[in-house]
Structures are given as structure tokens and as C-alpha cells.
Design a protein around this motif. Structure first.
Motif, short mmCIF file in Angstrom:
data_model
loop_
_atom_site.label_atom_id
_atom_site.label_comp_id
_atom_site.label_asym_id
_atom_site.label_seq_id
_atom_site.Cartn_x
_atom_site.Cartn_y
_atom_site.Cartn_z
N ALA A 169 -12.81 10.50 70.37
CA ALA A 169 -13.36 10.05 68.95
C ALA A 169 -13.66 8.63 69.40
CB ALA A 169 -11.59 10.02 68.14
N PHE B 115 -27.31 15.12 60.96
CA PHE B 115 -27.30 16.79 61.04
C PHE B 115 -28.58 17.25 60.24
CE2 PHE B 115 -22.85 15.35 61.69
CZ PHE B 115 -22.58 16.17 62.68
N ASN C 70 -24.41 17.06 55.90
CA ASN C 70 -23.12 17.01 55.91
C ASN C 70 -22.60 15.75 55.47
OD1 ASN C 70 -23.63 19.51 57.37
ND2 ASN C 70 -22.92 18.96 59.49
N PHE D 181 -19.84 13.97 53.21
CA PHE D 181 -18.59 14.31 52.79
C PHE D 181 -18.61 14.67 51.10
CE2 PHE D 181 -17.53 11.32 56.24
CZ PHE D 181 -17.37 12.47 57.02
N HIS E 183 -16.72 15.46 48.73
CA HIS E 183 -15.88 15.20 47.74
C HIS E 183 -15.82 13.57 47.56
CE1 HIS E 183 -13.77 14.45 51.66
NE2 HIS E 183 -12.81 13.77 51.05
N GLY F 273 -19.54 21.99 58.95
CA GLY F 273 -20.20 20.75 59.07
C GLY F 273 -19.62 19.48 58.89
N GLN F 274 -18.71 19.65 57.61
CA GLN F 274 -17.74 18.73 57.09
C GLN F 274 -16.99 17.96 58.37
OE1 GLN F 274 -17.57 17.37 53.78
NE2 GLN F 274 -19.95 18.29 53.81
N GLU G 153 -17.54 18.58 61.40
CA GLU G 153 -18.35 17.97 62.60
C GLU G 153 -18.71 16.67 62.27
OE1 GLU G 153 -21.41 20.96 63.26
OE2 GLU G 153 -20.15 21.76 64.61
N ALA G 154 -19.18 16.29 60.84
CA ALA G 154 -19.30 14.91 60.50
C ALA G 154 -18.27 13.99 60.44
CB ALA G 154 -20.01 15.07 59.28
N ALA G 155 -17.15 14.50 60.38
CA ALA G 155 -15.83 13.69 60.37
C ALA G 155 -15.67 13.33 61.71
CB ALA G 155 -14.59 14.51 59.76
N ARG G 156 -15.56 14.44 62.62
CA ARG G 156 -15.57 14.03 64.20
C ARG G 156 -16.76 13.04 64.67
NH1 ARG G 156 -15.62 19.92 65.51
NH2 ARG G 156 -15.44 19.41 67.97
N ALA G 157 -17.80 13.44 64.19
CA ALA G 157 -19.00 12.76 64.76
C ALA G 157 -18.88 11.10 64.50
CB ALA G 157 -20.44 13.17 64.11
N ILE G 158 -18.27 10.91 63.38
CA ILE G 158 -18.09 9.37 63.08
C ILE G 158 -16.82 8.60 63.80
CG2 ILE G 158 -19.44 9.25 60.93
CD1 ILE G 158 -16.65 9.25 59.35
N GLY G 159 -16.18 9.54 64.55
CA GLY G 159 -15.00 9.01 65.35
C GLY G 159 -13.81 9.16 64.88
N LEU G 160 -13.74 10.20 63.76
CA LEU G 160 -12.55 10.67 63.43
C LEU G 160 -11.61 11.35 64.21
CD1 LEU G 160 -13.07 10.59 59.59
CD2 LEU G 160 -11.70 8.95 60.52
N SER G 161 -10.45 11.25 64.49
CA SER G 161 -9.66 12.14 65.23
C SER G 161 -9.23 13.28 64.30
CB SER G 161 -8.67 11.98 66.39
OG SER G 161 -7.82 10.92 65.66
N LEU H 111 -8.51 12.93 55.64
CA LEU H 111 -9.67 12.17 54.64
C LEU H 111 -10.53 13.30 54.43
CD1 LEU H 111 -9.70 8.99 57.29
CD2 LEU H 111 -8.63 9.35 54.69
N VAL H 112 -10.92 14.12 55.10
CA VAL H 112 -12.22 15.05 55.06
C VAL H 112 -11.98 16.54 54.50
CG1 VAL H 112 -14.31 15.77 55.75
CG2 VAL H 112 -13.64 13.43 56.29
N GLN I 286 -10.66 18.60 50.36
CA GLN I 286 -11.67 19.56 49.88
C GLN I 286 -11.04 20.90 49.90
OE1 GLN I 286 -15.55 19.31 51.23
NE2 GLN I 286 -15.25 17.63 52.25
#
Lengths: 287, 271, 229
Positions: free
Chosen positions: B102, B112, B116, B118, B120, C126-127, C129-137, C144-145, C149
Motif C-alpha cells: 500500500a 485508469f 474510476n 469514487f 459516492h 475499478g472503485q 482498484e482506484a482505492a488501492r492505487a492511491i495507497g489504501l490497504s 472508505l470506498v 457504496q
């Protein structure tokens, strides 16, 4: 219209399939099983259907294909006296909450199921009998000495069957601080009593005696101080013409000693004798 | 823990170039792929890939669909796992799952094809989420940073909207701002304009060109030759999971060496 | 007619029907609360990257979703309380109420988990993947993501689970909560069989009155909170 016919045909076809599937499964398991199917049914026309309890040892208990208990013995005796042979009797389970409805709907012809005669019930059905006078009592561990009556239950734990008023009665009339466990059947109450989670089980004394005889191995006893009077009657549909004949049969059963024998065999091992002041009872006049 | 420690002592910023030239001075290696292999079932999508991207370099990966170029891009921040070989970012080999991964991903910005964002969260919250939750930045600083980045990509006035209220081009620019908010060492673009209506392609490409001109290290999977010509230092052509050819953009587009590349270019240039 | 009405009135005076419904509402509230907590944790386990957690979550769901609630309740009273002597309160009524809440919660948690999982399926890959891509574990990404939803996508199935839970709260009778609706109705029927249709109608209408607003609310919420993409 055509659509409906097709639908019905489809349903008929489907049910045939289901039935034949069942049939073949049975054939596989028991080659001549098909022949016995009609024997137990009430297709005989001249038979009698009697409602009993299926879950009360000593009174009405289904044990495999056998039915045992005091209610069952009295029912058999009365049915014989009414002219039905053993194989013309069909027993059917009548849970407490359904008894009136099953009589009114004709599901059963009469009921022997710890059925207390009350004025409320008399408004919807008729009663013959009583054939036994029970009293509310307590079942406790055999070595219990501090519970001798309902007053001693203050702060104690008590079990009764869901939907019965016997526990509520103790709470309102004798021991306000009693804690109540309600189970669907008495057997579970006995389990809780044996495990020590409750101190006593309450219902009619003869039921308790049956339970003690069936489950206790001598570890449980009926306190023997009944504090109510429950007249077990024979439930009949309203305006039945059989009341007199049933009462005669009950009287005969009492006179020839079969009644006493039935009480003794069904409570064997429980060290129980019915309240002698009230038993054996004299059937009341029919309305 | 100490992901900020560079492998070389020299800061790379000074060495970046303003315009792509083939003979520019490269910074230190930033992303290194060595003998990378990956299979999707029987399909060998990455075949023994060796590739080094230097600090400040803008690399365009081009190739027919199914060539493995997207997989390559996604493997660099481990959105795709690899079967063997190694990928290192700024000297550190990509870890397996967990906190270390991470942390490394936070250093690698990703844009992407399908944005993608978020769905919400507002545009502003999309951009502040990473700085606040990953970098531990306070709300005020994060919002300040986010607003400046949104201004930079030209969508500052959309900060309070939900992503679905924005056009595709606007969403993709927000996505670029979101990635930049993490102050990444390298930015990955996985076909960033392929899902856009034609009239929105340029607004996104302009933002990317501006980023390249500021010296950001970028790996861009795209078919946009205009962008490649204008901003890329190097073009890598992939086909069937292999790197077939790499060359400076002018050279690649005017005189491709391999038949595969010639064939591919003729197909995309005929109309 | 007057007799009929006064008889019916006496019946309502004798039995605390409103109190019985209140008991079921309380059982539902606590049961739903704990089911939501357990179910969310199960859903997290089932979508987690750790195989053993996924397995444990799936096993829980398969066991509890496929076990009749009556059996869970009876197990709690007969095995946990009677035999293992685990008491949750010295007072019998509180004890059985809490046992019933546990039974309702562990059973419906399996359904909550599957509802949330169906909600997770409405969230595009993709949601994550985007969360992981900004460094969220995993956990922050989920918190959060994904889950915010997923819950919005799961409102309708969660509402159905809540309705089922409300109706299933009558099974608390099997845990000796004898003052709830089903037991009260049974007692009323046993001693007042002449009013049986009225008694049935009373309880049926009571549940309809409780269930319809839940359905309306969840429909409204799921439209209002739907994530626009």
C-alpha cells in the motif's frame, strides 16, 4: 379457457410424475409397502377418530406406532364401550390451542387430551365426564425438601409449557417473585430441572407423575399438594348425542377396576396416588 | 518506512528535459522491470519483459489490443500480479500484499481508462481522500492541495460536484489531480483517453503534456501519437506480450524497424 | 352484538397485545443491530484477500443460513443455558430476551452478510482498484470506498432481511420469551377459541402495520441514496 385446461393438464402430469417417483422409491426400499397404506386411514366409514396429546408421557404419548398413557387407555375403553373395536380407532394429535377448532371442524370425533372442563369452553363445545380430577402440582428433584407447595417458589425458578396458564397462576396467586422458563414441551422442562437450571416444573399432578415415571429414574418427585382442581372431560362437538353413553362407559370403567389399573400402570415408579378426596370422579350430568 | 530514501543521492529534477530529445541526459533508473512473465491461463501475456524507466522520462507504450501493454502498466503497481521476474520502483522491489505494498502504491499514481472516481464522494473529497487517509494530512491542508491541483488541471470550479455530474474529460482530469495529490514519483496512465468522446480527448492530453513538461516521470499506454510526438522521450511497441521495438517517437513513427510495428502503424494511420 | 364487543374488549384487557408487539419490536431492534455488526464483519471476511478468513466467513454463512432459527433458539436455551449453564442475566426474563437476541443476530447475520455482498457486487471493480492505487490497504479501502457504496446498493436486500427478522422475532418463543406476540396469540387462542378469527386478524394486521413502513422506507432510501455512476 384452453389455457386453463392446459395448465391443469400440466399440473396433473407433474403430480403424476412426483407420485410415480415416490412410488418407485418406496418399491425400492420395501417391496410390499404399498399394501399397508390404507390400514391406518379412516376410510372405513364406521371408524372413530379420537384426539389425544402425542407428547405427554403417562397421559398421551406417541411412541413409534403405539399410543400409550392414561388418556389413551380411557379413550380405548370408552370407544370399545361405544362399539368400536381396536382397529376402528384412529388417534390424532390435538395440541392444546387447536382442540376446540378440531372438534368444530369435525377433524376429530372426541378428545381425551388433559382437557379441563371450563365454562368458557362449554360455550363452544360439549364435555362428557370428568373421567379424572387432576390438580396443579409441582415436580421437584427427589432430594428437594424446601419446596412443599407453591408458596415456597418465591425467588425460585419454575418451568412450564408455553401457552399454559399454570405458571402465571403461581406468579399471581402464590409467589410473585418466581422466575419463569417456558418450553414448548414438558420433556424440555424436565431436562432443565435435571440440569438444575430450574427448581420446579408445574402442571397437573398426573402429568407430572407421568413425566417423573418416564424421565426421572427416581430422581424426581411430585410434591403431592395439589392446589387447584382440573376436571378432565371428554371434548365433544356442540350438541353431541354421545355424552350419556360416554359417561356410562366411564362409570363402568371406574366400577370394574380398569380405571384404577390404568392410573397405576401409567404412573408406575413415580410414587403417585391421585387426590383421593376427588378421585375417582363421578361424571357430571349431561347438558 | 523509509520509502523516501532515493537509491541515488542526486535529485533528478535538475536533469529533466523541457522538450523530448533522443539524446537527453537521463535521470537515475526509477522503475525497473526484469524478466517479467505473466500468464492468463494458457495465454503468455508478458514474456520476459526487461524495461527501465528513468527519473523524468516520459515513456509511451503502444501496441495492438491484447499485446499486454495494459497488463504491463497495471503490473507496475501490482494491480496485476506477475508470475516471475521482478519489478522495482525507486530501488525497492514490489512487496506482496499488505501495508508495504500500500505504501509503495501511494508513490505510484495511476490514471485508469474508465476514470474510476469514487462515485459516492464529491470531486474535492476524491482528491483529498488519499492525502488525508494515507498521508495523514489534516483536512485544511488536504483541501488546499486538492484545490490547487484541481485548478491546475482546469476543473477547480467543479470541486463540490459528484463525479456523475461531470463530463468524461472533466472526470479524467479530476482523476489526474487525485493521483497527483499523493505526490507520486511516477504516474501510470492506462489508456487515459480511450473511453472519452473525441472532443474531450485534448483537454486530458493537454493536462498530461503540461505534467510531462513539469518533469513528471510518466508511463503512458495510449494510441495518441500526437501526445507521443509532443511529450514522449521514448516509445515502446509491444505485440503478443513482448517488447518488439523501442525508439524515440520521431524515429519510431517515421521509420519503424520491425514489420509488426510497420503493420500496426499502417492500420492506425490509414484513416 | 354487545356481548360480542364486550367479550372482545375484555380479551384485549386481559392480554397485553401492545406489550407483546413492543417485545417483538425490541427483539427486532437489538437483533438487527447485532446482525448488522456481525454481518458486516462476515462480509469483510468474505471479500478479504486472506483465504482462511474467506473460508471462515463462507462456512459461517452456510451453517447459519441453513439451520432453522427454531433450532438455533432451542440450542441456545437447552445446550448453552441449560447444559453449559451460561447465563446472560440473573433475571430469567432478561436472560431469555438476550439469548433470543443472540439467536436472531447470529442467524440473520448470515443474511446480512449476503445482502452486503450483493451490494459489493454493485460496486465496479475499478472503485477498489482506484482505492488501492492511491495507497489504501484492504480495511481502509473497504471502509472508505467499498462499503459506503455497497450499503447503498444493499438497502433493498437489507430491508428484506429486516422484515424477515421482524417476523422471525416470534421464534423467540422457542427461547422462552413467552410474552412476545406468537406466544400471546397461542395463549389467547387456547383459552378464547370462540374469538379465534378476531385474534388471528389482530396479530396479522399488527404485523402488516409494522412491515409496510419498512418496505416503503427501504424503497425510498434505496432510490434516494443510490450511487449515480
Amino acid at each position: 379457457m384452453r389455457k386453463h385446461t392446459m395448465g391443469l393438464l400440466a399440473m396433473a402430469a407433474a403430480s403424476t410424475l412426483v407420485l410415480s417417483a415416490c412410488g418407485s422409491a418406496e418399491v425400492g426400499g420395501e417391496p410390499d409397502g404399498g399394501g399397508t397404506a390404507t390400514a391406518g386411514g379412516d376410510g372405513g366409514g364406521d371408524g372413530i377418530t379420537i384426539g389425544i396429546k402425542y407428547d405427554q408421557p403417562g397421559l398421551g404419548l406417541q411412541d413409534g406406532a403405539e399410543y400409550t398413557g392414561f388418556d389413551v387407555d380411557v379413550a380405548r375403553y370408552v370407544a370399545n364401550e361405544l362399539g368400536y373395536s381396536e382397529d376402528q380407532i384412529t388417534f390424532k394429535e390435538t395440541p392444546s390451542a387447536n382442540r376446540e377448532a378440531m372438534l368444530q371442524n369435525g377433524d376429530v370425533d372426541m378428545i381425551f387430551a388433559t382437557y379441563s372442563i371450563t365454562d368458557d369452553r362449554k360455550e363452544v363445545i360439549d364435555f362428557a365426564g370428568p373421567y379424572f380430577i387432576a390438580g396443579q402440582d409441582l415436580l421437584v428433584a427427589a432430594d428437594n425438601t424446601d419446596i412443599t407447595g407453591p408458596e415456597d417458589l418465591e425467588g425460585k425458578n419454575l418451568c412450564s409449557v408455553t401457552g399454559s396458564t399454570s405458571a402465571e397462576k403461581i406468579k399471581t396467586d402464590y409467589a410473585e417473585g418466581v422466575q419463569l422458563l417456558e418450553r414448548p414441551g414438558y420433556a424440555e422442562c424436565v431436562t432443565a430441572l435435571s440440569a438444575g437450571q430450574v427448581d420446579a416444573v408445574t402442571t397437573d399432578d398426573i402429568i407430572l407423575a407421568g413425566l417423573a415415571a418416564a424421565n426421572g429414574d427416581g430422581n424426581l418427585k411430585v410434591v403431592g399438594a395439589p392446589f387447584s382442581e382440573e376436571q378432565y372431560g371428554v371434548g365433544l362437538p356442540k350438541d353431541s348425542d354421545q355424552c350419556e353413553a360416554i359417561n356410562e362407559a366411564i362409570t363402568k370403567m371406574i366400577d370394574d377396576g380398569a380405571w384404577e389399573e390404568a392410573v397405576a400402570t401409567n404412573t408406575e415408579g413415580a410414587d403417585y396416588t391421585p387426590n383421593a378426596d376427588l378421585n375417582p370422579p363421578k361424571p357430571a350430568d349431561c347438558a | 518506512m523509509d520509502q523516501s530514501t532515493p537509491t541515488t543521492g542526486q535529485p533528478a529534477a535538475d536533469e529533466t528535459v523541457d522538450a523530448p530529445t533522443s539524446d537527453r541526459v537521463l535521470g537515475a533508473p526509477l522503475v525497473e522491470l526484469k524478466h517479467v512473465n505473466k500468464h492468463f491461463g494458457a495465454l503468455h501475456v508478458l514474456q520476459d519483459i526487461d524495461l527501465t524507466i528513468h527519473k523524468g522520462e516520459v515513456l509511451v507504450v503502444i501496441g495492438p489490443s491484447g499485446s499486454g501493454k495494459s497488463t504491463l502498466c497495471r503490473a507496475i503497481n501490482r494491480l496485476e500480479t506477475i508470475d516471475d521476474g521482478s519489478i522495482a520502483v525507486d530501488g525497492k522491489t514490489l512487496p506482496e500484499e499488505g501495508k508495504a505494498l500500500a505504501q509503495l502504491r501511494a508513490e505510484v499514481g495511476m490514471v485508469f481508462q474508465s476514470f474510476n472516481l469514487f462515485a459516492h464522494k464529491t470531486v474535492l473529497d476524491n482528491v483529498t481522500l488519499g492525502p488525508r487517509k494515507v498521508r495523514g494530512m489534516n483536512k485544511k491542508d488536504a483541501e488546499e492541495l486538492a484545490r490547487s491541483l484541481l485548478d491546475r488541471v482546469g476543473v477547480g470550479n467543479q470541486a463540490g460536484k459528484m463525479p456523475a455530474q461531470l463530463s468524461g474529460g472533466q472526470q479524467q482530469r479530476v482523476a489526474i489531480a487525485r493521483a497527483l495529490a499523493m505526490q507520486p514519483k511516477v504516474m501510470l496512465f492506462d489508456e487515459p483517453t480511450s473511453a472519452l468522446d473525441p472532443e474531450m480527448v485534448n483537454e486530458v492530453l493537454d493536462a498530461m503534456v503540461a505534467l510531462a513538461e513539469e518533469g513528471m516521470t510518466m508511463i503512458v499506454v495510449t494510441h495518441e501519437m500526437g501526445f507521443a510526438r509532443k511529450a514522449a522521450h521514448r516509445v515502446v511497441f509491444m505485440a503478443d506480450g513482448q517488447i518488439v521495438e523501442e525508439a524515440p517517437p520521431e524515429e519510431f513513427f517515421t521509420a519503424p524497424k520491425s514489420d509488426r510495428a510497420r503493420d500496426f502503424l499502417s492500420k492506425i494511420l490509414t484513416h | 352484538m354487545n356481548d360480542y364487543l364486550s367479550g372482545l374488549g375484555a380479551l384485549l384487557e386481559q392480554y397485553d397485545v401492545l406489550g407483546a408487539f413492543w417485545t417483538n419490536i425490541q427483539l427486532t431492534f437489538w437483533g438487527a443491530l447485532f446482525a448488522l455488526v456481525i454481518g458486516t464483519m462476515l462480509a469483510l471476511m468474505r471479500i478479504s484477500p486472506i483465504a482462511s478468513l474467506r473460508w471462515a466467513g463462507a462456512t459461517y454463512v452456510n451453517v447459519f443460513r441453513n439451520t432453522p432459527l427454531t433450532i438455533i433458539m432451542t440450542f441456545l436455551v437447552l445446550a448453552v443455558w441449560t447444559q453449559l449453564q451460561v447465563s446472560l442475566a440473573a433475571d430469567f426474563n432478561s436472560n431469555f430476551f438476550r439469548l433470543a437476541v443472540i439467536g436472531l443476530a447470529v442467524y440473520h447475520a448470515a443474511f446480512v452478510c449476503e445482502s452486503i455482498r450483493s451490494g459489493v457486487n454493485t460496486v465496479p471493480l475499478g472503485q477498489a482498484e482506484a482505492a488501492r492505487a492511491i495507497g489504501l490497504s484492504f480495511l481502509p479501502a473497504a471502509q472508505l470506498v467499498i462499503l459506503p457504496q455497497a450499503f447503498r446498493g444493499a438497502i433493498a436486500p437489507l430491508g428484506n432481511t429486516l422484515i424477515a427478522l421482524l417476523k422471525n422475532s416470534t421464534v423467540a418463543a422457542a427461547a422462552s420469551v413467552s410474552w412476545e406476540t406468537a406466544s400471546t396469540m397461542k395463549t389467547m387462542l387456547e383459552f378464547n377459541a370462540d374469538y379465534r378469527w378476531e385474534i388471528f386478524a389482530l396479530f396479522a394486521i399488527g404485523y402488516v402495520i409494522l412491515v409496510i413502513p419498512i418496505g416503503l422506507l427501504t424503497t425510498w432510501l434505496s432510490q434516494r441514496l443510490a450511487v449515480k455512476r
